[in-house]
Design a protein around this motif. Structure first.
Motif, mmCIF file in Angstrom:
data_model
loop_
_atom_site.group_PDB
_atom_site.id
_atom_site.type_symbol
_atom_site.label_atom_id
_atom_site.label_comp_id
_atom_site.label_asym_id
_atom_site.label_seq_id
_atom_site.Cartn_x
_atom_site.Cartn_y
_atom_site.Cartn_z
ATOM 1 N N ASP B 108 0.819 -1.220 0.000
ATOM 2 C CA ASP B 108 0.000 0.000 0.000
ATOM 3 C C ASP B 108 0.859 1.279 0.000
ATOM 4 O O ASP B 108 0.339 2.374 0.178
ATOM 5 C CB ASP B 108 -1.009 -0.004 1.160
ATOM 6 N N ARG B 109 2.142 1.137 -0.194
ATOM 7 C CA ARG B 109 3.097 2.246 -0.329
ATOM 8 C C ARG B 109 3.252 3.066 0.950
ATOM 9 O O ARG B 109 3.913 4.113 0.943
ATOM 10 C CB ARG B 109 2.725 3.182 -1.493
ATOM 11 N N SER B 110 2.671 2.650 2.068
ATOM 12 C CA SER B 110 2.882 3.412 3.297
ATOM 13 C C SER B 110 4.312 3.236 3.789
ATOM 14 O O SER B 110 4.742 3.911 4.718
ATOM 15 C CB SER B 110 1.886 3.005 4.383
ATOM 16 N N LEU B 112 6.720 4.425 2.437
ATOM 17 C CA LEU B 112 7.365 5.740 2.281
ATOM 18 C C LEU B 112 7.185 6.582 3.535
ATOM 19 O O LEU B 112 8.055 7.366 3.903
ATOM 20 C CB LEU B 112 6.797 6.471 1.058
ATOM 21 N N PHE B 113 6.045 6.429 4.201
ATOM 22 C CA PHE B 113 5.862 7.145 5.467
ATOM 23 C C PHE B 113 6.804 6.589 6.530
ATOM 24 O O PHE B 113 7.478 7.337 7.234
ATOM 25 C CB PHE B 113 4.412 7.033 5.938
ATOM 26 N N TRP B 114 6.879 5.265 6.645
ATOM 27 C CA TRP B 114 7.742 4.667 7.675
ATOM 28 C C TRP B 114 9.196 4.999 7.421
ATOM 29 O O TRP B 114 9.964 5.211 8.356
ATOM 30 C CB TRP B 114 7.529 3.149 7.734
ATOM 31 N N LYS B 115 9.556 5.069 6.142
ATOM 32 C CA LYS B 115 10.945 5.391 5.823
ATOM 33 C C LYS B 115 11.244 6.872 6.039
ATOM 34 O O LYS B 115 12.397 7.274 6.008
ATOM 35 C CB LYS B 115 11.255 4.993 4.382
ATOM 36 N N SER B 116 10.214 7.678 6.198
ATOM 37 C CA SER B 116 10.469 9.097 6.444
ATOM 38 C C SER B 116 10.751 9.340 7.928
ATOM 39 O O SER B 116 11.067 10.451 8.321
ATOM 40 C CB SER B 116 9.289 9.954 5.972
#
Lengths: 292, 317
Positions: B108-110, B112-116
């Protein structure tokens, strides 16, 4: 002081496609940089390399750190919004804020709530129940509540209405930005950001077509509007680009011979969008001509 | 470990709990309620045939007259048997959880949030493993403790009615401290024993483009089948170093802390029925002395390193 972002001969290829073809960059602190390019130009690849989300060749340092190896340390000082809103759908708003507060040493809950104040986002709603625009609002609030030295925004206002977009850019400029911070923005809605940018970068096919400050851009490029009967004369002065609007011919010049150009008609500062079309479109055309 | 990384790992574990409340909290609680409901229902139903509760009282009186050793076997054995239901489901939940743990946020591409967030990929993988090895067993253990206590309280009520001393008949033979601590130790040993399985699932979860659980099963199954086919064709026999059997044994003998104590090699005759069968510190700890446990841990470390490697590149291209 060290530049915020420093890249030398930054390269990345996917198969035969060169997504980044030897880019050199020096972005100092206290700038708002617009990274503009057509789809597939390498914008996202460049941002991913800067954020430590993808591998690359060449030299790259962000705030003195190597993004590929030190992403976790880099993320204490850098925050970003990717091109689509990607908050975990299972979470509740309040818990996402809790998590960020616990995991991020420079996050301020107060600031986050301040940015959320005018939105309809409620703390007990689930992310999956929010509209697309509300998710973006929440994400922007989270990111702007982090006291970061570099903020990277990849299409930050996609899916937002015009009221919130205006409000966002004004709070970005008035409440967030200062000379310690650097903001790097990519967007297709160039008109919205052009008056807040301090620097402009055009990228195409993995190469930088333009990389200069807005002041330089305004000094260098001039738009000339002439009547149809004077168009031939203007063409002889070697314009970069020509377009026709309501029967008037508009030419774009790079460092024109002021007196001769001025004599022909009205001079304007070109908008970033017009400059983009002139610089990128023109070369694409000439490329096609060469190919033909 | 610094204080900051401790906060980080505990926050990440909390995140896992928030993400899967049904699997981690409601399932153990649900099993507990189901077992208790079943017991209460049978008692009520029993009460309709056994109006004076004569039969139930007789059973309790009989239990009270048994020798110590026998009482311990019956009471603690029953409690252990009940906890086995929890352990079975727990393992199933852990396997499903691990297979999805590094996959769902990629899907679900989240991610990218965790990697931020300033959290290293190593820490992320460690938090998933810690959830499987510590958090989930701890929550299931709490549900087991709750079920045990309520069952013993119900039994206490009945033994008071039957005129039997509840302490000597039920509570003392239950040997709760020993039962629970062997169980806790068993959960830790089980996690060490199953570490290669857990790490394999994390590894597949980290790179699989889709259906990580299916891929995680298909690869070893395919490997075992190929080996069997090969030895069958070349030597008309079963392989000596049987990969499929080794993997099945690892999973099968690790299902429960209890089953790990029974050695089926000698047949059933050699098993002496006593509470030592399932409540022994030494047999549980014995697993840690086995070479194959530590070979498994070594394999797990390599797989975990691979999981981190793929996690680092999960946003690439």
């Amino acid at each position: 002081m060290n530049p915020t972002i420093k890249a030398r001969n930054l390269r990345r290829h996917f198969g035969r496609t060169r997504a980044l073809d030897g880019i050199d960059l020096d972005i100092p602190a206290g700038r708002i940089v617009g990274l503009i390019g057509p789809n597939g130009a390498g914008k996202t690849t460049a941002l991913k390399a800067i954020l430590g989300l993808s591998s690359y060749e060449g030299e790259l340092s962000v705030l003195g750190l190597d993004p590929a190896r030190q992403r976790d340390r880099l993320m204490e000082q850098v925050c970003f919004i990717a091109d689509v809103a990607v908050l975990p759908r299972w979470a509740r708003v309040g818990r996402i804020i809790d998590l960020t507060e616990r995991l991020h040493p420079r996050f301020s809950r107060e600031r986050c709530m301040h940015f959320l104040k005018n939105s309809k986002v409620r703390l007990d709603s689930r992310i999956r129940a929010l509209s697309k625009g509300m998710v973006v609002q929440l994400h922007l609030a989270l990111v702007m509540a982090i006291d970061a030295r570099l903020l990277v925004l990849d299409e930050p206002t996609l899916g937002l209405d015009i009221l919130f977009r205006k409000q966002f850019y004004s709070s970005l400029l008035n409440e967030y930005f200062d000379e310690e911070r650097t903001i790097l923005i990519t967007t297709h809605q160039v008109e919205e950001v052009e008056h807040i940018l301090t620097d402009l970068i055009f990228i195409r096919d993995g190469q930088l077509i333009l990389n200069s400050s807005m002041d330089e851009v305004h000094e260098r490029y001039v738009e000339l509007m002439v009547r149809a009967d004077q168009a031939e004369e203007a063409r002889r002065l070697g314009p970069l680009h020509e377009r026709v609007l309501f029967g008037r011919h508009i030419f774009l010049f790079d460092r024109p011979d002021d007196e001769r150009v001025e004599a022909l008609g009205e001079l304007h500062k070109p908008s970033v969008a017009d400059l983009f079309v002139a610089l990128m479109g023109n070369e694409a055309q000439s490329g096609q001509e060469r190919a033909a | 470990m610094t204080r900051r990384s401790l906060t980080t790992i505990s926050t990440l574990l909390r995140r896992e709990l928030w993400e899967s409340p049904v699997a981690f909290m409601w399932t153990p609680l649900g099993i507990a309620l189901l077992i208790l409901a079943f017991v209460v229902f049978s008692l009520i139903l029993g009460g309709r045939f056994d109006a004076e509760m004569a039969y139930t009282s007789d059973m309790l009186k009989m239990l009270a007259e048994q020798p110590d050793q026998q009482r311990r076997l019956i009471v603690s054995g029953m409690l252990f048997w009940i906890s086995a239901i929890f352990f079975q489901l727990m393992l199933l939940i852990i396997l499903f959880y691990l297979a999805g743990s590094l996959f769902d946020d990629r899907k679900d591409r989240s991610i990218l949030f965790w990697k931020s967030l300033p959290v290293s990929d190593c820490m992320t993988v460690a938090s998933k493993l810690a959830a499987a090895c510590l958090l989930v067993p701890a929550l299931f253990f709490l549900a087991i403790v709750l079920t045990h206590l309520v069952l013993l309280l119900i039994a206490t009520g009945y033994s008071l009615v039957a005129g039997v001393n509840p302490w000597t008949t039920i509570w003392a033979p239950a040997t709760l401290p020993r039962l629970w601590s062997v169980m806790l130790l068993g959960l830790v040993v089980q996690a060490v024993w199953l570490l290669p399985v857990y790490a394999w699932l994390l590894f597949c979860s980290s790179w699989a483009p889709r259906l990580p659980l299916l891929i995680a099963i298909a690869i070893p199954a395919g490997l075992a089948l190929t080996q069997h086919a090969w030895t069958l064709i070349t030597r008309f026999g079963l392989p000596e170093f049987n990969i499929g059997l080794i993997m099945l044994k690892r999973l099968g003998s690790g299902t429960l802390p209890m089953s790990a104590n029974v050695q089926f090699d000698g047949g059933f005759d050699s098993i002496e029925f006593s509470d030592e069968l399932f409540m022994s510190f030494s047999t549980t700890l014995g697993h840690l002395a086995k070479l194959e446990t530590w070979v498994g841990v070594a394999i797990a470390l390599v797989l975990l390193w691979g999981a981190v490697w793929f996690r680092r590149r999960a946003t690439d291209g």
